[in-house]
Design an enzyme around this catalytic site. Structure first.
Site, PDB file in Angstrom:
ATOM      1  N   HIS A   1       0.798  -1.224   0.000  1.00 12.40           N
ATOM      2  CA  HIS A   1       0.000   0.000   0.000  1.00 12.40           C
ATOM      3  C   HIS A   1       0.830   1.272   0.000  1.00 12.40           C
ATOM      4  CE1 HIS A   1      -3.246  -2.767   0.943  1.00 12.40           C
ATOM      5  NE2 HIS A   1      -4.059  -1.819   0.510  1.00 12.40           N
ATOM      6  N   GLY A   2       2.084   1.156   0.336  1.00 14.45           N
ATOM      7  CA  GLY A   2       2.883   2.373   0.302  1.00 14.45           C
ATOM      8  C   GLY A   2       4.258   2.156   0.892  1.00 14.45           C
TER       9      GLY A   2
END
Lengths: 479, 398
Positions: free
Chosen positions: A328-329
């Site tokens: 997600h990041g």
């Protein structure tokens, strides 16, 4: 380009649909494969769609697709030589994940290395190419599926590129696997009913994004901007962000699935009312399904899943949830968020899962929702100290009141949209449809008419809102 | 086909709307200026390889599309109207106020102090740089302060800092450095409140400016500081010049349910033919501080002193010098934002010359100018608390 922009809605989509329709018509008359001519139109528009925002990153995406296309061809050619096949797959995966690593995680990794004594690397400063996490997962799933002989290798690079770059799902999912659409890539039909269903689905997504998610985003931004928050407002903020993220992201999937159907493709569902979950285990069956199933099929099960004893299973879960978070990041808070969910899933599996099921249904919902909302707090704040500050408000540790003007001001402005968002987070629509189907035709006709009028009105309102603020980025672009 | 016309008709309608918009966008004539927003609209971006590569062409095109979208103003009103219908209390930075009498008025949100300190420093510098002229500072609260009892409930969350706190910061100087080192006109807020109690419109309901009546009240308050004997209440001597004024605050919401404002002006018949108003940037001269051409446009408030000019010189050979005690030095320098534009006319009869500076545009040093003009006795710095705090031009005051 994003779906919820005037450019896409008013210029790109109509132009595309007209040409696509003509291509389909011409294809029928000349008796050629109906997919081919349509694919050309789809490919050209998809490349334009992607290049509009990121002209240079287009080549990266095409390279990524080329690697797996070639890999697929090689796997097919070396059909009888397992060693070579293995090598091909490993090389392809290495290239794919290296690209993802460089373009998404290089800065993060450098930051970690620089924490070591004596290390001082310059930060690479690479901008994240849109959608790289999504298309990397798509292309690698293809390579692995071909390797496992679950799908036949594609012969035509452009057809393969059409699959990867297909604009409905290119930049924010769902992660469509090649095997889901391989037959439709060569031959598909678009009955009017399907087209209408798809268009309806697209509109629903558009409404959810523009009229709900954007509104909630503004409310969350207001609450974040406050110097101090009452406990009620801090919790309202986390709930607002959770709803915003859900509506934003699932609306994108709605639009993607809807557009897919309009073009003759059937993508799998990506969300199934995740906020109506009764446990976190349940939540992960309903949230971003295409991602969790990717990790299940390509990481968890290959690592041995749950068939090799409890210790191996725990390790596998840990790996999967570490990676899910990281996907997600490029920041620790995402990893933390992944591990938070992983830990709770393990606890549900081994400790309190059975007890939970015996609770009244409503308490199960409350349990799940509170943990989900808290989790998205971890997810939101890349800066852990900012999260700490927010929590100190939420738990009344900062000397702020339990409830205050900030809470009432927020509600006073946004109560309708908050209530609507909460209600629509539960499967209300299917229920209404069910009820309407029962009493017979007049009611159903009336409902249809109401929905029709509503749809036209809401579409005008969407356009009006977009005219008002041309600024409305999708949250999931960061991934 | 599942014989469901009710399902297809709305989709066809939406498709038709989309196509109509797509056709209208390139064919409709393009405006270059949006009266309502008071800004120039985006031009079609330059197209070359470099601009496409760095994405600036694409961004420019999307701006162009948004700026020239068919029915843009109507769609904007629709979007705002829908929010208002759903009960929003703040839209685009505009608050909806309801007076006890039921009248609706709009006011801009007061954001937290930004440049307050910079402003004080600039005024102090001006004061120090002047040889003989003395500085008087007048700060005017805006509508959110004067009508704070009409603000929506719980607005404190949106505006935790009040303008009165800022004033206290600047004037009280208890814990705030630096302090203002010049005279400050006190009681402006009170004098405006009194006007409101007396039933006068002190602020426009649709604009961020005060009205001529508000400015008149402030002028009375200011008079003793400058040694003036003020004129009597204007009452009927004000001239109604417009009853169709929709100001800049209204432009952010375009809500036709709010009635337009009236504009009144103060005019002395003696000015005709003898007053000399010189706009130093264009060199034009007239015999009135008003430019009525603006009344035909959207931005009617610009009628006062013809909107923006770096320096305006107002010479009045018939000034009633007795009302200033027949003092030797017969000029005033005014350093100001647009609030002062409707107050200046009341000062015209007291001075032979008034120099009106807009520090955002005047380049050359106001203190240098004043020192070269020894006839200037007073320098009046007049700002509203919102501009003073947010306008980056205040640094150039000195």
């Amino acid at each position: 380009m994003v779906f919820s922009s005037l450019l896409f809605l008013i210029l790109f989509l109509p132009a595309f649909l007209i040409l696509y329709g003509l291509a389909a018509f011409a294809g029928k008359r000349t008796g050629r494969l109906s997919g081919d001519l349509c694919n050309v139109v789809l490919l050209v528009f998809s490349l334009f769609f992607y290049a509009w925002g990121e002209p240079l990153c287009l080549f990266l995406m095409m390279l990524s697709a080329l690697v797996d296309y070639v890999d697929g061809r090689l796997l097919a050619r070396f059909d009888e030589r397992p060693g070579l096949r293995r090598l091909c797959l490993v090389v392809a995966l290495l290239i794919n994940f290296s690209l993802l690593g460089i373009f998404k995680y290089a800065g993060f990794l450098t930051g970690i290395l620089n924490q070591l004594p004596g290390v001082k690397l310059p930060l690479p400063g690479i901008a994240l190419p849109i959608g790289i996490s999504f298309y990397t997962f798509q292309t690698t799933s293809y390579s692995i599926d071909v390797y496992r002989r679950e799908v036949k290798a594609e012969r035509n690079y452009f057809r393969y590129l059409t699959y990867v770059s297909m604009f409905p799902q290119l930049i924010a999912g769902p992660i469509v696997r090649y095997r889901t659409v391989s037959s439709e890539l060569t031959k598909r039909s678009i009955p009017l009913d399907d087209f209408a269903d798809g268009a309806t689905r697209f509109l629903i997504g558009l409404f959810r994004k523009v009229l709900i998610a954007n509104e909630l985003g503004a409310l969350w931004a207001f609450l974040l901007g406050q110097e101090k928050l009452s406990a009620a407002a801090a919790w309202l903020g986390l709930l607002t962000f959770t709803l915003q993220l859900y509506f934003d992201f699932s609306a994108y999937s709605d639009m993607a699935i809807g557009l897919g159907r309009m073009l003759g493709f059937h993508f799998n569902e990506n969300f199934n009312y995740p906020l109506a979950a009764v446990s976190l285990t349940d939540f992960w069956r309903r949230w971003h399904i295409s991602l969790s199933s990717w990790f299940r099929d390509y990481v968890y099960i290959p690592l041995g899943g749950n068939r090799r004893g409890r210790a191996v299973m725990l390790r596998n879960l840990f790996v999967v949830w570490f990676l899910t978070g990281l996907w997600h990041g490029a920041s620790w808070n995402y990893v933390l968020w992944g591990l938070y969910h992983g830990t709770l899933l393990v606890l549900e599996k081994f400790i309190w899962g059975k007890a939970l099921k015996r609770l009244p249904r409503i308490l199960q919902h409350v349990y799940a929702l509170v943990l989900i909302v808290f989790g998205f707090g971890i997810f939101y704040f890349e800066d852990l100290s900012a999260f700490g500050r927010h929590l100190s408000f939420a738990f009344g540790l900062a000397g702020t009141p339990v409830i205050g003007d900030d809470f009432f001001w927020a509600l006073g402005n946004d109560l309708p949209v908050l209530v609507l968002a909460l209600v629509l987070s539960f499967p209300v629509f299917p229920r209404v449809k069910e009820l309407a189907a029962r009493p017979g035709k007049p009611v159903r006709t009336a409902l249809r008419a109401v929905c029709g009028v509503l749809a036209v009105g809401l579409f005008v309102l969407c356009v009006a809102n977009l005219v008002r603020d041309s600024y409305n980025p999708f949250l999931y672009f960061r991934f | 086909m599942k014989k469901e016309p009710l399902r297809i008709i709305p989709l066809l309608l939406i498709a038709a709307m989309t196509v109509i918009l797509a056709v209208l966008f390139p064919t409709l004539p393009k405006r270059t200026f949006s009266d309502n927003e008071n800004r120039t609209l985006a031009k079609f971006p330059a197209l070359n390889a470099e601009k496409v590569k760095d994405g600036s062409f694409q961004a420019g095109f999307e701006n162009y599309l948004a700026d020239h979208f068919p029915f843009r103003d109507a769609l904007f009103s629709l979007s705002v109207g829908a929010e208002r219908t759903l009960g929003k209390r703040e839209i685009n930075g505009v608050l909806y106020l309801r007076e006890p009498s039921g009248t609706r008025r709009l006011a801009d949100v007061y954001e937290k102090p930004v440049h307050g300190k910079k402003f004080v420093q600039a005024v102090n510098r001006l004061s120090e740089n002047l040889d003989t002229a003395r500085v008087t500072l007048m700060l005017v609260p805006t509508a959110v302060t004067l009508y704070r009892d009409c603000l929506p409930a719980h607005v404190k969350a949106r505006m935790p800092r009040t303008q009165m706190q800022l004033i206290r910061m600047i004037t009280g100087g208890k814990d705030i450095e630096p302090r203002v080192n010049c005279r400050i006109v006190r009681g402006v807020q009170k004098t405006l409140s009194d006007g409101r109690t007396a039933g006068e419109e002190i602020f426009y309901r649709t604009d961020h400016h005060w009205t001529t009546r508000g400015a008149y009240r402030a002028y009375r308050r200011l008079a003793p500081y400058l040694g003036l004997t003020p004129h009597d209440a204007p009452g009927e001597s004000l001239t109604l010049v417009s009853d169709s004024f929709y100001g800049t605050t209204w432009s952010k919401v375009c809500d036709r349910r709010i009635r337009p404002d009236v504009i009144e002006i103060y005019e002395n018949p003696a000015w005709k033919g003898s007053l000399k108003v010189t706009f130093e940037d264009t060199g034009e001269t007239t015999d009135t501080p008003y430019n009525r051409d603006w009344l035909a446009k959207k931005d009617q408030y610009s009628l006062f002193l013809d909107n923006l000019h770096p320096l305006i010189t107002i010479e009045n050979p018939d000034a009633d010098l007795q009302r200033r005690g027949n003092r030797e030095r017969r000029a005033l320098a005014l350093v100001k934002d647009s609030y002062a534009n409707c107050l200046v006319p009341f000062l015209i009869d007291h001075y032979e010359t008034i120099y009106v500076f807009d520090p955002r545009y005047y380049r050359g040093g106001i203190s240098t100018f004043v020192n070269e003009h020894p006839e200037v006795e007073d320098v009046l710095v007049l700002y509203n608390l919102s501009t003073m705090d947010t306008d980056r031009g205040v640094g150039a005051i000195s």
